[in-house]
Design a protein around this motif. Structure first.
Motif, PDB file in Angstrom:
ATOM      1  N   ARG A 104       0.858  -1.310   0.200  1.00 40.46           N
ATOM      2  CA  ARG A 104      -0.093  -0.024  -0.153  1.00 40.46           C
ATOM      3  C   ARG A 104       0.746   1.264  -0.025  1.00 40.46           C
ATOM      4  O   ARG A 104       1.902   1.209   0.521  1.00 40.46           O
ATOM      5  CB  ARG A 104      -0.831   0.100   1.307  1.00 40.46           C
ATOM      6  CG  ARG A 104      -0.326  -0.018   2.395  1.00 40.46           C
ATOM      7  CD  ARG A 104      -1.485  -0.083   3.828  1.00 40.46           C
ATOM      8  NE  ARG A 104      -0.829   0.238   4.917  1.00 40.46           N
ATOM      9  CZ  ARG A 104      -0.474  -0.976   5.647  1.00 40.46           C
ATOM     10  NH1 ARG A 104      -0.471  -2.182   5.063  1.00 40.46           N
ATOM     11  NH2 ARG A 104       0.230  -0.625   7.046  1.00 40.46           N
ATOM     12  N   GLY A 105       0.231   2.271  -0.544  1.00 42.84           N
ATOM     13  CA  GLY A 105       0.999   3.552  -0.499  1.00 42.84           C
ATOM     14  C   GLY A 105       1.401   3.975  -2.077  1.00 42.84           C
ATOM     15  O   GLY A 105       1.082   3.226  -3.015  1.00 42.84           O
ATOM     16  N   ASP A 106       2.264   4.959  -2.097  1.00 43.59           N
ATOM     17  CA  ASP A 106       2.658   5.396  -3.372  1.00 43.59           C
ATOM     18  C   ASP A 106       4.010   6.047  -3.008  1.00 43.59           C
ATOM     19  O   ASP A 106       4.262   6.432  -1.893  1.00 43.59           O
ATOM     20  CB  ASP A 106       1.598   6.167  -4.198  1.00 43.59           C
ATOM     21  CG  ASP A 106       1.043   7.456  -3.140  1.00 43.59           C
ATOM     22  OD1 ASP A 106       1.781   8.142  -2.589  1.00 43.59           O
ATOM     23  OD2 ASP A 106      -0.056   7.710  -3.708  1.00 43.59           O
ATOM     24  N   ALA A 107       4.815   6.992  -4.042  1.00 47.37           N
ATOM     25  CA  ALA A 107       5.778   7.632  -3.821  1.00 47.37           C
ATOM     26  C   ALA A 107       5.659   8.948  -3.125  1.00 47.37           C
ATOM     27  O   ALA A 107       6.577   9.503  -2.215  1.00 47.37           O
ATOM     28  CB  ALA A 107       6.356   8.187  -5.522  1.00 47.37           C
ATOM     29  N   GLU A 108       4.300   9.322  -2.987  1.00 51.72           N
ATOM     30  CA  GLU A 108       3.984  10.653  -2.363  1.00 51.72           C
ATOM     31  C   GLU A 108       3.913  10.317  -0.796  1.00 51.72           C
ATOM     32  O   GLU A 108       4.382  10.991   0.189  1.00 51.72           O
ATOM     33  CB  GLU A 108       2.919  11.456  -2.800  1.00 51.72           C
ATOM     34  CG  GLU A 108       2.676  12.830  -2.431  1.00 51.72           C
ATOM     35  CD  GLU A 108       1.614  13.493  -3.164  1.00 51.72           C
ATOM     36  OE1 GLU A 108       0.467  13.727  -2.463  1.00 51.72           O
ATOM     37  OE2 GLU A 108       1.670  13.388  -4.387  1.00 51.72           O
TER      38      GLU A 108
ATOM     39  N   ARG B  36       5.639  -0.806  -9.942  1.00 52.40           N
ATOM     40  CA  ARG B  36       6.119  -0.550 -11.253  1.00 52.40           C
ATOM     41  C   ARG B  36       6.344   0.999 -11.798  1.00 52.40           C
ATOM     42  O   ARG B  36       7.431   1.409 -12.283  1.00 52.40           O
ATOM     43  CB  ARG B  36       5.303  -1.377 -12.380  1.00 52.40           C
ATOM     44  CG  ARG B  36       5.566  -2.643 -12.191  1.00 52.40           C
ATOM     45  CD  ARG B  36       6.029  -3.530 -13.198  1.00 52.40           C
ATOM     46  NE  ARG B  36       7.166  -3.116 -14.133  1.00 52.40           N
ATOM     47  CZ  ARG B  36       8.140  -3.376 -13.892  1.00 52.40           C
ATOM     48  NH1 ARG B  36       8.667  -4.099 -12.864  1.00 52.40           N
ATOM     49  NH2 ARG B  36       9.063  -3.043 -14.939  1.00 52.40           N
ATOM     50  N   ARG B  37       5.322   1.669 -11.330  1.00 54.06           N
ATOM     51  CA  ARG B  37       5.267   3.170 -11.535  1.00 54.06           C
ATOM     52  C   ARG B  37       6.391   4.037 -10.618  1.00 54.06           C
ATOM     53  O   ARG B  37       7.110   4.771 -11.402  1.00 54.06           O
ATOM     54  CB  ARG B  37       3.890   3.631 -11.404  1.00 54.06           C
ATOM     55  CG  ARG B  37       3.626   5.265 -11.883  1.00 54.06           C
ATOM     56  CD  ARG B  37       2.277   5.692 -11.631  1.00 54.06           C
ATOM     57  NE  ARG B  37       2.520   5.933 -10.018  1.00 54.06           N
ATOM     58  CZ  ARG B  37       1.276   5.674  -9.307  1.00 54.06           C
ATOM     59  NH1 ARG B  37       0.066   5.284  -9.876  1.00 54.06           N
ATOM     60  NH2 ARG B  37       1.421   5.918  -7.965  1.00 54.06           N
ATOM     61  N   ASP B  38       6.080   3.904  -9.580  1.00 56.54           N
ATOM     62  CA  ASP B  38       7.132   4.789  -8.474  1.00 56.54           C
ATOM     63  C   ASP B  38       8.388   4.216  -8.130  1.00 56.54           C
ATOM     64  O   ASP B  38       9.223   5.009  -7.771  1.00 56.54           O
ATOM     65  CB  ASP B  38       6.044   5.082  -7.293  1.00 56.54           C
ATOM     66  CG  ASP B  38       4.829   5.679  -7.588  1.00 56.54           C
ATOM     67  OD1 ASP B  38       4.634   6.399  -8.637  1.00 56.54           O
ATOM     68  OD2 ASP B  38       4.063   5.760  -6.698  1.00 56.54           O
ATOM     69  N   TYR B  39       8.437   2.909  -7.903  1.00 54.72           N
ATOM     70  CA  TYR B  39       9.670   2.473  -7.710  1.00 54.72           C
ATOM     71  C   TYR B  39      10.179   1.401  -8.690  1.00 54.72           C
ATOM     72  O   TYR B  39      10.491   0.202  -8.314  1.00 54.72           O
ATOM     73  CB  TYR B  39       9.645   1.942  -6.226  1.00 54.72           C
ATOM     74  CG  TYR B  39       9.418   2.722  -5.225  1.00 54.72           C
ATOM     75  CD1 TYR B  39      10.126   3.664  -4.705  1.00 54.72           C
ATOM     76  CD2 TYR B  39       7.790   2.824  -4.767  1.00 54.72           C
ATOM     77  CE1 TYR B  39       9.680   4.642  -3.767  1.00 54.72           C
ATOM     78  CE2 TYR B  39       7.654   3.991  -4.013  1.00 54.72           C
ATOM     79  CZ  TYR B  39       8.485   4.849  -3.310  1.00 54.72           C
ATOM     80  OH  TYR B  39       8.277   5.642  -2.281  1.00 54.72           O
ATOM     81  N   PRO B  40      10.584   1.735 -10.054  1.00 56.57           N
ATOM     82  CA  PRO B  40      10.744   0.545 -10.938  1.00 56.57           C
ATOM     83  C   PRO B  40      11.909  -0.270 -10.832  1.00 56.57           C
ATOM     84  O   PRO B  40      12.046  -1.506 -11.094  1.00 56.57           O
ATOM     85  CB  PRO B  40      10.919   1.387 -12.279  1.00 56.57           C
ATOM     86  CG  PRO B  40      11.098   2.731 -11.886  1.00 56.57           C
ATOM     87  CD  PRO B  40      10.378   2.946 -10.568  1.00 56.57           C
ATOM     88  N   VAL B  41      12.925   0.376  -9.943  1.00 53.51           N
ATOM     89  CA  VAL B  41      14.104  -0.381  -9.800  1.00 53.51           C
ATOM     90  C   VAL B  41      13.836  -1.482  -8.777  1.00 53.51           C
ATOM     91  O   VAL B  41      14.581  -2.571  -8.863  1.00 53.51           O
ATOM     92  CB  VAL B  41      15.288   0.857  -9.192  1.00 53.51           C
ATOM     93  CG1 VAL B  41      14.792   1.313  -7.870  1.00 53.51           C
ATOM     94  CG2 VAL B  41      16.676   0.117  -9.136  1.00 53.51           C
TER      95      VAL B  41
ATOM     96  N   ARG C 203      12.411  10.494  -6.556  1.00 55.84           N
ATOM     97  CA  ARG C 203      11.488   9.450  -5.904  1.00 55.84           C
ATOM     98  C   ARG C 203      12.091   8.157  -5.986  1.00 55.84           C
ATOM     99  O   ARG C 203      11.909   7.212  -5.270  1.00 55.84           O
ATOM    100  CB  ARG C 203      10.201   9.636  -6.341  1.00 55.84           C
ATOM    101  CG  ARG C 203      10.035   8.923  -7.896  1.00 55.84           C
ATOM    102  CD  ARG C 203       8.488   8.860  -8.111  1.00 55.84           C
ATOM    103  NE  ARG C 203       8.632   8.188  -9.395  1.00 55.84           N
ATOM    104  CZ  ARG C 203       7.896   8.726 -10.489  1.00 55.84           C
ATOM    105  NH1 ARG C 203       7.113   9.826 -10.340  1.00 55.84           N
ATOM    106  NH2 ARG C 203       7.930   7.984 -11.758  1.00 55.84           N
ATOM    107  N   ASP C 204      12.908   8.061  -7.037  1.00 51.75           N
ATOM    108  CA  ASP C 204      13.745   6.886  -7.295  1.00 51.75           C
ATOM    109  C   ASP C 204      14.917   6.533  -6.363  1.00 51.75           C
ATOM    110  O   ASP C 204      15.721   5.553  -6.714  1.00 51.75           O
ATOM    111  CB  ASP C 204      13.889   6.263  -8.655  1.00 51.75           C
ATOM    112  CG  ASP C 204      12.479   6.037  -9.063  1.00 51.75           C
ATOM    113  OD1 ASP C 204      12.412   6.346 -10.468  1.00 51.75           O
ATOM    114  OD2 ASP C 204      11.670   5.358  -8.777  1.00 51.75           O
ATOM    115  N   GLU C 205      15.448   7.385  -5.650  1.00 54.50           N
ATOM    116  CA  GLU C 205      16.784   7.669  -5.022  1.00 54.50           C
ATOM    117  C   GLU C 205      17.099   6.602  -4.147  1.00 54.50           C
ATOM    118  O   GLU C 205      18.269   5.906  -4.087  1.00 54.50           O
ATOM    119  CB  GLU C 205      16.824   9.003  -4.737  1.00 54.50           C
ATOM    120  CG  GLU C 205      18.606   9.270  -4.520  1.00 54.50           C
ATOM    121  CD  GLU C 205      18.871  10.480  -4.092  1.00 54.50           C
ATOM    122  OE1 GLU C 205      17.809  11.367  -3.716  1.00 54.50           O
ATOM    123  OE2 GLU C 205      20.110  10.976  -4.011  1.00 54.50           O
TER     124      GLU C 205
END
Length: 176
Positions: free
Chosen positions: A76-80, A101-106, A156-158
Motif C-alpha cells: 500500500r501507498g505510493d511515492a508521495e 512499477r510506476r513509482d519504484y521501478p528499480v 523518488r527513485d533515489e
C-alpha cells in the motif's frame, strides 16, 4: 525400482517432524514465537526453510506460517505517501504491482533478478531480504547504484532499497 528411480528415491529427503501453526493475527504469531522459543521459525513462501529442513540445516520444532496474515500480504501507498510492503508479499506480486512499477521501478526490476519465475511465485520479499539471504540485497544495490548514476533519475527513485527494508522491518517485527 528401475535404475534411475532407485538413485532418485534414495536421495529424496523428507522433512523432519515439526508442529505447524497458523496464526490469525500478527499478535498471535508473536505469541506463538515467544511460546515456542528458539526452536521455532516463521515461514511464508518456504523456498529456503523447507529445503534447509530437509537437509537438516535448520531444524525448528515449530513452524509458524505467516502466509495468511493480511497485513503481511499487503502493498500500500505510493511515492508521495511512502510504501509499505508486507513481508509475505511474493516476489511476483512485487514485480507486477502497478504502483511499484510506476513509482519504484528499480525495486520491481531487482525482484525480477531473484531466482526463477516458479520460485518468485512462492518466495517472499521478507524471506529474500531479511532472513538468511544477504546476497539477495546485491541485485537491489547494483540496480540502485546504476539508477542513481543516471542523470535523468527522478528524486523518488533515489532510495528504493531503504524504503523496502524499513517497511519490511516494521511489518516483520511487531512490538509486543
Amino acid at each position: 525400482w528401475r535404475g534411475s528411480d532407485v538413485a532418485t528415491h534414495s536421495l529424496m529427503m523428507r522433512l523432519p517432524k515439526f508442529s505447524y501453526r497458523v496464526p490469525k493475527k500478527i499478535s498471535d504469531a508473536v505469541k506463538m514465537m515467544a511460546d515456542a522459543g528458539p526452536e521455532a521459525s516463521f515461514v511464508a513462501g518456504g523456498t529456503d526453510l523447507y529445503p534447509n529442513m530437509k537437509r537438516r540445516q535448520q531444524t525448528p520444532r515449530t513452524v509458524i506460517s505467516v502466509t495468511r496474515l493480511r497485513e503481511l500480504n499487503e502493498i500500500r501507498g505510493d511515492a508521495e505517501t511512502g510504501m509499505v510492503i508486507g513481508a509475505s508479499v511474493s516476489l511476483t506480486d512485487l514485480c507486477e504491482h502497478p504502483v511499484i512499477r510506476r513509482d519504484y521501478p528499480v525495486v520491481a526490476d531487482a525482484a525480477l533478478l531473484i531466482s526463477t519465475p516458479i520460485l518468485r511465485n512462492m518466495g517472499t520479499i521478507g524471506g529474500n531480504l531479511l532472513l538468511d539471504k544477504p546476497a539477495a540485497l546485491q541485485p537491489l544495490e547494483d540496480l540502485r547504484q546504476d539508477h542513481i548514476e543516471q542523470p535523468d533519475t527522478e528524486q523518488r527513485d533515489e532510495h528504493p532499497v531503504q524504503v523496502v527494508v524499513v517497511a519490511l522491518a516494521a511489518e516483520c517485527q511487531p512490538r509486543v
